[in-house]
Every structure is written in structure tokens, then in C-alpha cells.
Write a protein that holds these residues in place. Structure first.
Motif, PDB file in Angstrom:
ATOM      1  N   LEU A 161       4.196   0.038  -2.627  1.00 36.02           N
ATOM      2  CA  LEU A 161       4.445  -0.875  -3.872  1.00 36.02           C
ATOM      3  C   LEU A 161       5.544  -0.154  -4.575  1.00 36.02           C
ATOM      4  N   TYR A 162       5.551   1.009  -4.904  1.00 34.82           N
ATOM      5  CA  TYR A 162       6.511   1.694  -5.477  1.00 34.82           C
ATOM      6  C   TYR A 162       7.875   1.411  -4.780  1.00 34.82           C
ATOM      7  N   THR A 163       7.745   1.654  -3.559  1.00 36.80           N
ATOM      8  CA  THR A 163       9.180   1.361  -2.751  1.00 36.80           C
ATOM      9  C   THR A 163       9.613   0.111  -2.958  1.00 36.80           C
ATOM     10  N   SER A 164       8.923  -0.955  -2.709  1.00 40.45           N
ATOM     11  CA  SER A 164       9.339  -2.315  -2.939  1.00 40.45           C
ATOM     12  C   SER A 164       9.852  -2.489  -4.336  1.00 40.45           C
ATOM     13  N   LEU A 165       9.210  -1.806  -5.586  1.00 38.43           N
ATOM     14  CA  LEU A 165       9.872  -1.822  -6.702  1.00 38.43           C
ATOM     15  C   LEU A 165      11.121  -1.034  -6.922  1.00 38.43           C
ATOM     16  N   LYS A 166      11.402  -0.408  -5.908  1.00 41.52           N
ATOM     17  CA  LYS A 166      12.736   0.479  -6.080  1.00 41.52           C
ATOM     18  C   LYS A 166      12.270   1.427  -6.942  1.00 41.52           C
TER      19      LYS A 166
END
Length: 225
Positions: A161-166
Motif C-alpha cells: 500500500l505504501y509503495t502504491s501511494l508513493k
């Protein structure tokens, strides 16, 4: 407004999908899941408590200066706040509240520091954006947070999730471990004994800065005795 009321208002707007975040419900559900699992793990119960001794540390401030717990305690009692990073709005509101209360800490002879896994560049950004006059010390890989019993490893689904939210924590921290500290607040007397400890695995819940004043008064009276 109290700090917690400000946090609650932000959380309500964020979870309602209001701008500027405009997040879908799936993001909220994933964050709730991660918080619930961290609470259920009992990790916070292993954090340092009042009566424990402060683990000695030596860290760098954003300008590269060495700051040690021994040097800080040589001047009076110490307030420590563990800070997740510049990317966390809840954490930034907490730092602002601590800054507002800093004159009361200083009147009792206390020093205030934040400890964060983020790199010095981001700590300088935090200081600037939050108008801070106290330092944020860099804790690479959350080593000091581990000594306090605060470090936890993020689950894979939360990393995704964090990665998808940059929200790239390895870039923020200069560390690929994907670990964070649970928010923690401590008051330490000059003898190195922790007089106040508040740790919450729910990052949206923070104690009021004024809650630490009785412990600071106790520390001051003990030092004067």
C-alpha cells in the motif's frame, strides 16, 4: 483545541475521502487492518515503561552534530518523542503541539528531542515545515527505537500500500528495512530513570504534551533535593 481533537478532526476528514488526499475506502480498510493487527500483537506491552532505565544513545542531528543522551541529561530532565517521519500528518501535528508546549518544558529545565528513522534531509524538512526549535535526531534502521521496544516490521500488504501511494520509506529513511517505531513519548529524569512512558500502536492516538508536566515537575524536585 487539544492535540487529540485536532488528530480526530483530521482522521474524520481523511477517512471521509476529502481533499487533498481523496483516498478510496480500500486504503482506509488496509490501514485499519494494520493498526488492529499491531494492537492485537501486544507489541506495545514490551515497550519501556516508567521505572525502567533509559537505554544510552548517541545520534546525529540534522546538521550532523553528535547528540548523546548523557549530554542531554547533564543539563536536566529529558523529553523524548519518537517520530515516524515527515510524510505522517499525525506525527507533524504532534510535533507542532510539542513545540507549543516547549516553553513549559524549558521552564522546568527540560530538553526536548524527537527521534526518527528518516534521513537528515527529511528531518531538516520536518523542522522547517513545522517551525521547530528542538532537534530531530536520526535513528538509522530504528536501532534506538528497538532498544525502547518500539520498532516493528511492516507487513507485506502494508508495504504494498505504501509503495502504491508513493510513500517510499526506504527513500525517506535511507534504509531498506521497512520498519517503523510505534509513536512513543518518554520523560527521563537526570538519573536516567524513565518517569513517564506513553506508547500507542494506534498512530492516530497521541497523548497531550501537558500530560508530561507532572513527571517533569517530579524530575525537577528530585534533582533539587
Amino acid at each position: 483545541m487539544t492535540l487529540q481533537s485536532k488528530l480526530d478532526a483530521f482522521k474524520a476528514a481523511f477517512e471521509a475521502g476529502k481533499p487533498p488526499y481523496n483516498v478510496p475506502q480500500s486504503v482506509i480498510d488496509t490501514m485499519h487492518r494494520a493498526t488492529a493487527e499491531l494492537i492485537a500483537s501486544g507489541a506495545a506491552q514490551h515497550a519501556l515503561k516508567a521505572g525502567d532505565h533509559l537505554p544510552a544513545f548517541t545520534l546525529f542531528d540534522p546538521e550532523g552534530n553528535t547528540v548523546s543522551s548523557a549530554d542531554l541529561l547533564a543539563h536536566g530532565p529529558l523529553v523524548i518523542s519518537f517520530y515516524r517521519g515527515v510524510w505522517c500528518p499525525y506525527c507533524n501535528m504532534e510535533l507542532q503541539a510539542l513545540q507549543e508546549t516547549l516553553p513549559q518544558f524549558e521552564a522546568l529545565g527540560a530538553k526536548l528531542v524527537a527521534i526518527s528513522p528518516q534521513n537528515p534531509v527529511n528531518s531538516r524538512k520536518s523542522v522547517r515545515q513545522n517551525n521547530l526549535t528542538f532537534p530531530i535526531l536520526s535513528d538509522p534502521q530504528n536501532r534506538v527505537a528497538l532498544d525502547f521496544g518500539l520498532r516493528f516490521e511492516m507487513p507485506d500488504y502494508l508495504i504494498e500500500l505504501y509503495t502504491s501511494l508513493k510513500n517510499d520509506l526506504p527513500a525517506f529513511n535511507g534504509d531498506s528495512s521497512w520498519t517503523l517505531p510505534m509513536p512513543g513519548r518518554f520523560v527521563v529524569g537526570q538519573d536516567g530513570v524513565i518517569l513517564y512512558a506513553e506508547v500507542n500502536p494506534d498512530y492516530t492516538r497521541r497523548p497531550e504534551p501537558e500530560d508530561m508536566l507532572p513527571a517533569l515537575r517530579l524530575a525537577t524536585s528530585r534533582a533539587a533535593a
